[in-house]
Design a protein around this motif. Structure first.
Motif, PDB file in Angstrom:
ATOM      1  N   LEU A 178      -2.753   6.308 -16.278  1.00 17.81           N
ATOM      2  CA  LEU A 178      -3.810   6.785 -15.393  1.00 17.81           C
ATOM      3  C   LEU A 178      -3.237   7.178 -14.039  1.00 17.81           C
ATOM      4  O   LEU A 178      -3.561   8.249 -13.499  1.00 17.81           O
ATOM      5  N   GLN A 179      -2.379   6.337 -13.490  1.00 17.86           N
ATOM      6  CA  GLN A 179      -1.795   6.622 -12.187  1.00 17.86           C
ATOM      7  C   GLN A 179      -0.919   7.875 -12.222  1.00 17.86           C
ATOM      8  O   GLN A 179      -0.929   8.677 -11.277  1.00 17.86           O
ATOM      9  N   LYS A 180      -0.182   8.063 -13.312  1.00 21.30           N
ATOM     10  CA  LYS A 180       0.671   9.246 -13.434  1.00 21.30           C
ATOM     11  C   LYS A 180      -0.171  10.517 -13.472  1.00 21.30           C
ATOM     12  O   LYS A 180       0.153  11.514 -12.815  1.00 21.30           O
ATOM     13  N   ALA A 181      -1.259  10.491 -14.230  1.00 21.67           N
ATOM     14  CA  ALA A 181      -2.138  11.657 -14.318  1.00 21.67           C
ATOM     15  C   ALA A 181      -2.776  11.957 -12.972  1.00 21.67           C
ATOM     16  O   ALA A 181      -2.859  13.128 -12.552  1.00 21.67           O
ATOM     17  N   LEU A 182      -3.217  10.927 -12.276  1.00 24.69           N
ATOM     18  CA  LEU A 182      -3.855  11.125 -10.981  1.00 24.69           C
ATOM     19  C   LEU A 182      -2.868  11.662  -9.952  1.00 24.69           C
ATOM     20  O   LEU A 182      -3.194  12.559  -9.162  1.00 24.69           O
ATOM     21  N   THR A 183      -1.641  11.136  -9.992  1.00 25.77           N
ATOM     22  CA  THR A 183      -0.609  11.620  -9.069  1.00 25.77           C
ATOM     23  C   THR A 183      -0.312  13.099  -9.306  1.00 25.77           C
ATOM     24  O   THR A 183      -0.134  13.879  -8.361  1.00 25.77           O
ATOM     25  N   GLN A 184      -0.283  13.501 -10.572  1.00 28.94           N
ATOM     26  CA  GLN A 184      -0.055  14.911 -10.880  1.00 28.94           C
ATOM     27  C   GLN A 184      -1.165  15.782 -10.311  1.00 28.94           C
ATOM     28  O   GLN A 184      -0.908  16.835  -9.732  1.00 28.94           O
ATOM     29  N   GLN A 191      -6.171   5.420  -0.551  1.00 29.85           N
ATOM     30  CA  GLN A 191      -4.919   4.884  -0.017  1.00 29.85           C
ATOM     31  C   GLN A 191      -3.785   5.898  -0.039  1.00 29.85           C
ATOM     32  O   GLN A 191      -2.759   5.693   0.608  1.00 29.85           O
ATOM     33  N   SER A 192      -3.960   7.000  -0.761  1.00 22.94           N
ATOM     34  CA  SER A 192      -2.877   7.983  -0.911  1.00 22.94           C
ATOM     35  C   SER A 192      -3.054   9.214  -0.045  1.00 22.94           C
ATOM     36  O   SER A 192      -2.088   9.916   0.255  1.00 22.94           O
ATOM     37  N   LEU A 193      -4.310   9.526   0.349  1.00 23.24           N
ATOM     38  CA  LEU A 193      -4.607  10.753   1.081  1.00 23.24           C
ATOM     39  C   LEU A 193      -5.261  10.449   2.419  1.00 23.24           C
ATOM     40  O   LEU A 193      -5.986   9.463   2.565  1.00 23.24           O
ATOM     41  N   GLU A 194      -5.012  11.322   3.380  1.00 24.18           N
ATOM     42  CA  GLU A 194      -5.754  11.275   4.636  1.00 24.18           C
ATOM     43  C   GLU A 194      -7.042  12.065   4.447  1.00 24.18           C
ATOM     44  O   GLU A 194      -7.065  13.281   4.599  1.00 24.18           O
ATOM     45  N   LEU A 195      -8.091  11.379   4.075  1.00 21.68           N
ATOM     46  CA  LEU A 195      -9.364  12.039   3.837  1.00 21.68           C
ATOM     47  C   LEU A 195     -10.079  12.315   5.157  1.00 21.68           C
ATOM     48  O   LEU A 195     -10.127  11.458   6.034  1.00 21.68           O
ATOM     49  N   SER A 196     -10.648  13.517   5.262  1.00 17.31           N
ATOM     50  CA  SER A 196     -11.450  13.839   6.446  1.00 17.31           C
ATOM     51  C   SER A 196     -12.783  13.117   6.406  1.00 17.31           C
ATOM     52  O   SER A 196     -13.449  12.982   7.440  1.00 17.31           O
ATOM     53  N   GLY A 197     -13.172  12.666   5.223  1.00 14.07           N
ATOM     54  CA  GLY A 197     -14.409  11.919   5.115  1.00 14.07           C
ATOM     55  C   GLY A 197     -14.945  11.905   3.702  1.00 14.07           C
ATOM     56  O   GLY A 197     -14.402  12.559   2.806  1.00 14.07           O
ATOM     57  N   ALA A 198     -15.998  11.141   3.503  1.00 15.71           N
ATOM     58  CA  ALA A 198     -16.628  11.008   2.189  1.00 15.71           C
ATOM     59  C   ALA A 198     -18.118  11.277   2.301  1.00 15.71           C
ATOM     60  O   ALA A 198     -18.755  10.961   3.312  1.00 15.71           O
ATOM     61  N   ILE A 199     -18.658  11.876   1.248  1.00 20.73           N
ATOM     62  CA  ILE A 199     -20.092  12.097   1.107  1.00 20.73           C
ATOM     63  C   ILE A 199     -20.561  11.297  -0.100  1.00 20.73           C
ATOM     64  O   ILE A 199     -19.930  11.345  -1.157  1.00 20.73           O
ATOM     65  N   LEU A 216       0.823  -1.187   0.000  1.00 17.86           N
ATOM     66  CA  LEU A 216       0.000   0.000   0.000  1.00 17.86           C
ATOM     67  C   LEU A 216       0.864   1.246   0.000  1.00 17.86           C
ATOM     68  O   LEU A 216       1.889   1.299   0.680  1.00 17.86           O
ATOM     69  N   PRO A 217       0.473   2.285  -0.752  1.00 23.82           N
ATOM     70  CA  PRO A 217       1.257   3.518  -0.756  1.00 23.82           C
ATOM     71  C   PRO A 217       1.146   4.214   0.589  1.00 23.82           C
ATOM     72  O   PRO A 217       0.166   4.045   1.323  1.00 23.82           O
ATOM     73  N   GLU A 218       2.150   5.006   0.911  1.00 21.69           N
ATOM     74  CA  GLU A 218       2.110   5.790   2.136  1.00 21.69           C
ATOM     75  C   GLU A 218       1.252   7.026   1.917  1.00 21.69           C
ATOM     76  O   GLU A 218       1.399   7.725   0.918  1.00 21.69           O
ATOM     77  N   LYS A 219       0.356   7.285   2.844  1.00 20.61           N
ATOM     78  CA  LYS A 219      -0.524   8.442   2.694  1.00 20.61           C
ATOM     79  C   LYS A 219       0.260   9.734   2.877  1.00 20.61           C
ATOM     80  O   LYS A 219       1.097   9.840   3.771  1.00 20.61           O
ATOM     81  N   ARG A 220      -0.030  10.693   1.995  1.00 19.62           N
ATOM     82  CA  ARG A 220       0.699  11.956   1.997  1.00 19.62           C
ATOM     83  C   ARG A 220      -0.283  13.118   2.121  1.00 19.62           C
ATOM     84  O   ARG A 220      -1.413  13.033   1.632  1.00 19.62           O
ATOM     85  N   PRO A 221       0.164  14.207   2.741  1.00 27.86           N
ATOM     86  CA  PRO A 221      -0.688  15.397   2.773  1.00 27.86           C
ATOM     87  C   PRO A 221      -0.616  16.134   1.445  1.00 27.86           C
ATOM     88  O   PRO A 221       0.277  15.900   0.633  1.00 27.86           O
TER      89      PRO A 221
END
Length: 264
Positions: free
Chosen positions: A108-114, A144-152, A5-10
C-alpha cells in the motif's frame, strides 16, 4: 524532523495542494472533488486531480477515462491523463477495472508513494487530492508526507454523517493541516414537477456544525438527480450542464476556494 515521521516533500511543478476528505463513505466526496477541480480550471487555475483511493478509485469513471492507461516519460514517471482541461492520475488507471486491490502494509505504501511522487505533472497552480473515506493509513501518510495548503471536509446534513465529518475535522487539526472549510452536499431537493423543496437528509446540519467549530462553510450543493447521472456518464455536471443551478453551485465553491487560498 520528528523521530519516526517522514520528511515532507514537495510535488514537482505543483503549487498548492488541497485534500478533499470525508470520514464517511457515500456522501459524494469524489463527485465534489471532480466538479471542484473542473470549476477551478474554468476559473483560469491550472488544475490536476489525484485519486488517492487505492481500493476504490472513482476518478476514471467520473472523468470518462475508464480503460485508459498512462504512459511513462523518459524518467519512468507516470504521465497524467487529460479530461475536460484538467490532468488526472488514479490507481484505477494502473489496475484492471474489475480487479480487487488486496494490498496492505508495504504494498500500500509503495503504491501511494508512486502516486504522490512519481507522476510527471505539468506546471499546476492547484492539485486536488481525492482522499478515501476514513482517517486511516492513507490520510495519515499524506498529511505527514506533503505540505498541504489545507483540507476540505464533505458531509451531508444528516446527523450520522456529521458525526464522522466532525471526527475528520479533528483528525486534520491533530496533524496540523489547515481546515479550509466544509461542504454540505445533497442538501435541498427541489421537485421538478411541483417545485416544492424537500430537505431529505435534514436542513443546514453542516452549517450548524461549521458555526459550532468556527470554520467556514465553503459551499452548499443541492441534491439533484442530474449530478448523479452526469457522474455515471463520465461527464461531470460542470461540463455537462455548465449553466445549470447545480453547476453554478460548484462555480461559487471554486471562487470561494480561490479566495481562501489567496489565488486571486
Amino acid at each position: 524532523m520528528k523521530r519516526g515521521l517522514p520528511e515532507k516533500r514537495p510535488i514537482t511543478n505543483v503549487g498548492k495542494i488541497i485534500a478533499v476528505s470525508s470520514a464517511k463513505g457515500g456522501v459524494g466526496k469524489s463527485t465534489i472533488a471532480v466538479n471542484l477541480a473542473l470549476a477551478a480550471a474554468r476559473e483560469g487555475i491550472s488544475t490536476g486531480i489525484l485519486d488517492t483511493d487505492i481500493y476504490g478509485p472513482s476518478i476514471p469513471t467520473l472523468l470518462g477515462l475508464e480503460g485508459l492507461e498512462p504512459e511513462l516519460d523518459r524518467n519512468n514517471r507516470l504521465v497524467p491523463l487529460t479530461a475536460y482541461g484538467i490532468k488526472a492520475m488514479s490507481m484505477g488507471f494502473l489496475v484492471p477495472q474489475d480487479s480487487p486491490v488486496a494490498w496492505r502494509g508495504l504494498m500500500l505504501q509503495k503504491a501511494l508513494t508512486q502516486l504522490l511522487f512519481e507522476v510527471a505533472w505539468p506546471k499546476l497552480d492547484l492539485l486536488v487530492l481525492d482522499l478515501p473515506p476514513g482517517t486511516g493509513d492513507v490520510q495519515l501518510t499524506i498529511s505527514q508526507s506533503l505540505e498541504l495548503s489545507g483540507a476540505i471536509v464533505v458531509s451531508t446534513p444528516q446527523d450520522l454523517a456529521l458525526r464522522d465529518a466532525v471526527r475528520g475535522v479533528d483528525f486534520f487539526k491533530k496533524v496540523n493541516v489547515p481546515i479550509l472549510g466544509m461542504i454540505q452536499n445533497m442538501s435541498t431537493f427541489v421537485c421538478t414537477n411541483c417545485g416544492h423543496a424537500h430537505d431529505i437528509f435534514g436542513l443546514d446540519g453542516v452549517r450548524r456544525e461549521c458555526a459550532n467549530m468556527g470554520i467556514e462553510l465553503l459551499g452548499d450543493i443541492p441534491l439533484h438527480p442530474q449530478i448523479c447521472s452526469d457522474a455515471d456518464a463520465g461527464r461531470p455536471t460542470v461540463v455537462a450542464d455548465s449553466e445549470s443551478p447545480q453547476a453554478k453551485a460548484f462555480t461559487i465553491l471554486a471562487s470561494r476556494l480561490r479566495t481562501t487560498l489567496g489565488m486571486d
